[in-house]
Design a protein around this motif. Structure first.
Motif, PDB file in Angstrom:
ATOM      1  N   LEU A   1       0.209  -0.844   0.066  1.00 35.21           N
ATOM      2  CA  LEU A   1       0.158  -0.023  -0.478  1.00 35.21           C
ATOM      3  C   LEU A   1       0.497   1.288   0.139  1.00 35.21           C
ATOM      4  O   LEU A   1       0.333   2.328  -0.082  1.00 35.21           O
ATOM      5  CB  LEU A   1      -0.835  -0.132   0.938  1.00 35.21           C
ATOM      6  CG  LEU A   1      -1.570   1.234   1.599  1.00 35.21           C
ATOM      7  CD1 LEU A   1      -2.579   1.135   0.123  1.00 35.21           C
ATOM      8  CD2 LEU A   1      -2.885   1.170   2.619  1.00 35.21           C
ATOM      9  N   ASP A   2       1.593   1.053   1.031  1.00 30.61           N
ATOM     10  CA  ASP A   2       2.671   2.717   0.602  1.00 30.61           C
ATOM     11  C   ASP A   2       3.880   2.582  -0.202  1.00 30.61           C
ATOM     12  O   ASP A   2       3.606   3.506  -1.682  1.00 30.61           O
ATOM     13  CB  ASP A   2       3.782   2.372   2.105  1.00 30.61           C
ATOM     14  CG  ASP A   2       3.257   2.036   2.939  1.00 30.61           C
ATOM     15  OD1 ASP A   2       1.846   2.611   3.666  1.00 30.61           O
ATOM     16  OD2 ASP A   2       3.813   1.673   4.094  1.00 30.61           O
ATOM     17  N   ALA A   3       4.142   1.883  -1.119  1.00 31.87           N
ATOM     18  CA  ALA A   3       4.282   1.527  -2.508  1.00 31.87           C
ATOM     19  C   ALA A   3       3.078   2.499  -3.856  1.00 31.87           C
ATOM     20  O   ALA A   3       3.667   2.808  -4.372  1.00 31.87           O
ATOM     21  CB  ALA A   3       4.654   0.505  -3.003  1.00 31.87           C
ATOM     22  N   TRP A   4       2.304   1.380  -3.090  1.00 30.73           N
ATOM     23  CA  TRP A   4       1.273   2.333  -4.317  1.00 30.73           C
ATOM     24  C   TRP A   4       0.874   3.715  -3.942  1.00 30.73           C
ATOM     25  O   TRP A   4       0.386   4.537  -5.273  1.00 30.73           O
ATOM     26  CB  TRP A   4      -0.027   1.256  -4.447  1.00 30.73           C
ATOM     27  CG  TRP A   4      -1.009   1.592  -4.480  1.00 30.73           C
ATOM     28  CD1 TRP A   4      -1.206   1.341  -6.369  1.00 30.73           C
ATOM     29  CD2 TRP A   4      -2.499   2.291  -4.383  1.00 30.73           C
ATOM     30  NE1 TRP A   4      -2.462   1.937  -6.840  1.00 30.73           N
ATOM     31  CE2 TRP A   4      -3.681   2.830  -5.316  1.00 30.73           C
ATOM     32  CE3 TRP A   4      -2.618   3.288  -3.571  1.00 30.73           C
ATOM     33  CZ2 TRP A   4      -4.371   3.685  -5.714  1.00 30.73           C
ATOM     34  CZ3 TRP A   4      -4.032   3.460  -3.575  1.00 30.73           C
ATOM     35  CH2 TRP A   4      -5.249   4.162  -4.204  1.00 30.73           C
ATOM     36  N   GLN A   5       1.007   4.083  -3.190  1.00 34.09           N
ATOM     37  CA  GLN A   5       0.673   5.405  -2.586  1.00 34.09           C
ATOM     38  C   GLN A   5       1.479   6.854  -3.041  1.00 34.09           C
ATOM     39  O   GLN A   5       1.599   7.571  -3.428  1.00 34.09           O
ATOM     40  CB  GLN A   5       0.284   5.783  -1.239  1.00 34.09           C
ATOM     41  CG  GLN A   5      -1.230   5.724  -0.512  1.00 34.09           C
ATOM     42  CD  GLN A   5      -1.270   5.593   0.769  1.00 34.09           C
ATOM     43  OE1 GLN A   5       0.255   5.205   1.195  1.00 34.09           O
ATOM     44  NE2 GLN A   5      -2.385   5.374   1.230  1.00 34.09           N
ATOM     45  N   ARG A   6       2.810   6.154  -2.838  1.00 34.11           N
ATOM     46  CA  ARG A   6       4.330   6.840  -3.466  1.00 34.11           C
ATOM     47  C   ARG A   6       3.828   7.169  -5.054  1.00 34.11           C
ATOM     48  O   ARG A   6       4.285   7.781  -5.393  1.00 34.11           O
ATOM     49  CB  ARG A   6       5.529   5.957  -2.813  1.00 34.11           C
ATOM     50  CG  ARG A   6       5.828   6.416  -1.706  1.00 34.11           C
ATOM     51  CD  ARG A   6       7.591   5.721  -1.241  1.00 34.11           C
ATOM     52  NE  ARG A   6       7.392   4.273  -1.712  1.00 34.11           N
ATOM     53  CZ  ARG A   6       7.223   3.653  -0.544  1.00 34.11           C
ATOM     54  NH1 ARG A   6       6.979   4.061   0.380  1.00 34.11           N
ATOM     55  NH2 ARG A   6       7.830   2.290  -1.176  1.00 34.11           N
ATOM     56  N   GLN A   7       3.838   5.548  -5.302  1.00 38.04           N
ATOM     57  CA  GLN A   7       3.712   5.685  -7.122  1.00 38.04           C
ATOM     58  C   GLN A   7       2.576   6.896  -7.127  1.00 38.04           C
ATOM     59  O   GLN A   7       2.954   7.196  -8.135  1.00 38.04           O
ATOM     60  CB  GLN A   7       3.544   4.565  -7.771  1.00 38.04           C
ATOM     61  CG  GLN A   7       3.338   4.511  -8.927  1.00 38.04           C
ATOM     62  CD  GLN A   7       2.835   3.044  -9.974  1.00 38.04           C
ATOM     63  OE1 GLN A   7       2.881   1.977  -8.326  1.00 38.04           O
ATOM     64  NE2 GLN A   7       2.606   3.003 -10.546  1.00 38.04           N
ATOM     65  N   ASN A   8       1.294   6.543  -6.794  1.00 39.95           N
ATOM     66  CA  ASN A   8      -0.038   8.054  -7.155  1.00 39.95           C
ATOM     67  C   ASN A   8       1.211   8.946  -6.767  1.00 39.95           C
ATOM     68  O   ASN A   8       0.269  10.020  -7.625  1.00 39.95           O
ATOM     69  CB  ASN A   8      -1.119   7.607  -6.418  1.00 39.95           C
ATOM     70  CG  ASN A   8      -1.501   5.640  -7.368  1.00 39.95           C
ATOM     71  OD1 ASN A   8      -1.532   5.418  -8.232  1.00 39.95           O
ATOM     72  ND2 ASN A   8      -2.201   5.361  -6.332  1.00 39.95           N
ATOM     73  N   SER A   9       1.523   9.387  -5.748  1.00 40.16           N
ATOM     74  CA  SER A   9       1.588  10.947  -5.420  1.00 40.16           C
ATOM     75  C   SER A   9       3.235  11.419  -6.447  1.00 40.16           C
ATOM     76  O   SER A   9       3.044  12.494  -6.962  1.00 40.16           O
ATOM     77  CB  SER A   9       2.358  10.620  -4.061  1.00 40.16           C
ATOM     78  OG  SER A   9       3.323  10.158  -3.880  1.00 40.16           O
ATOM     79  N   GLU A  10       3.620  10.245  -7.501  1.00 43.06           N
ATOM     80  CA  GLU A  10       4.518  10.599  -7.726  1.00 43.06           C
ATOM     81  C   GLU A  10       4.343  10.643  -8.668  1.00 43.06           C
ATOM     82  O   GLU A  10       4.677  12.402 -10.380  1.00 43.06           O
ATOM     83  CB  GLU A  10       6.077   9.307  -8.497  1.00 43.06           C
ATOM     84  CG  GLU A  10       6.861   9.648  -7.200  1.00 43.06           C
ATOM     85  CD  GLU A  10       7.512   8.169  -7.256  1.00 43.06           C
ATOM     86  OE1 GLU A  10       7.774   7.780  -8.267  1.00 43.06           O
ATOM     87  OE2 GLU A  10       8.363   8.287  -6.248  1.00 43.06           O
ATOM     88  N   ILE A  11       2.986   9.979  -9.607  1.00 45.00           N
ATOM     89  CA  ILE A  11       1.978  10.837 -11.409  1.00 45.00           C
ATOM     90  C   ILE A  11       1.622  11.805 -10.936  1.00 45.00           C
ATOM     91  O   ILE A  11       2.105  13.028 -11.857  1.00 45.00           O
ATOM     92  CB  ILE A  11       1.476   9.361 -11.436  1.00 45.00           C
ATOM     93  CG1 ILE A  11       1.741   7.773 -11.781  1.00 45.00           C
ATOM     94  CG2 ILE A  11       0.896   9.796 -12.227  1.00 45.00           C
ATOM     95  CD1 ILE A  11       1.393   6.844 -11.677  1.00 45.00           C
ATOM     96  N   ALA A  12       0.854  12.671  -9.536  1.00 40.53           N
ATOM     97  CA  ALA A  12       0.276  13.786  -9.869  1.00 40.53           C
ATOM     98  C   ALA A  12       1.048  14.824  -9.575  1.00 40.53           C
ATOM     99  O   ALA A  12       0.643  16.152 -10.190  1.00 40.53           O
ATOM    100  CB  ALA A  12      -0.446  13.595  -8.030  1.00 40.53           C
TER     101      ALA A  12
END
Length: 180
Positions: free
Chosen positions: A168-179
């Protein structure tokens, strides 16, 4: 002389009736059982005859029934059609799949909710219909469960862990980088 009078005077008949009554407690009368089964089958056939009697619905009812039966076959055939489309015209298929990639997540959630509610409502309708079918449903529900099922051990439900979730932490980091 007394034995002959007892045999032909009804004593033998009374003894036979007593034996039949005692035997009836251990084994049912085959003729009466056959009569009960025949009556049961006649009642079942009468119920099926009444259930499948030809009813001529109106044009609107037939049209609505037709429309209600369309979604499931169309979803199944449409999915198979996608595979044929991908094999026959891969460039066009890739173009359309790329276009689907641009559909917002909220719209996918909405589509999923609509499809889930449609099929869920359908299942709930048939479940309620089968539960209110009458004595057959209550008879099935009141059957004694299998001994193997009764004796099986119950496994405890595993509680979810409240610790950190790396995925979940990796997914949230990935989404914050995309945004960003």
């Amino acid at each position: 002389m007394g034995l002959i009078r007892w045999l032909f005077g009804g004593g033998l008949g009374a003894a036979g009736a007593a034996i039949e009554g005692v035997a009836g407690a251990f084994r049912p009368n085959a003729e009466a059982d056959a009569q009960r089964q025949a009556a049961y089958q006649q009642a079942a056939l009468a119920q099926l005859t009444a259930e499948y009697a030809v009813v001529r619905p109106g044009v609107l009812n037939r049209l609505v029934d037709f429309l209600n039966r369309l979604p499931r076959p169309m979803l199944a055939l449409g999915t198979l059609g996608l595979f044929v489309f991908a094999m026959a015209w891969p460039e066009e298929f890739a173009l359309r799949m790329a276009a689907l990639d641009h559909v917002p997540d909220q719209l996918w959630w909405l589509l999923g909710a609509i499809v889930s509610f449609y099929f869920g409502a359908r299942e709930a309708h048939y479940f309620r219909k089968s539960r209110s079918a009458g004595p057959t449903a209550s008879r099935k529900a009141s059957r004694r469960p299998d001994k193997a099922l009764v004796d099986s051990p119950v496994r405890p439900v595993r509680e979810p862990t409240s610790g950190p979730n790396a995925a979940l932490d990796a997914w949230q980091r990935q989404n914050s980088e995309i945004a960003a």
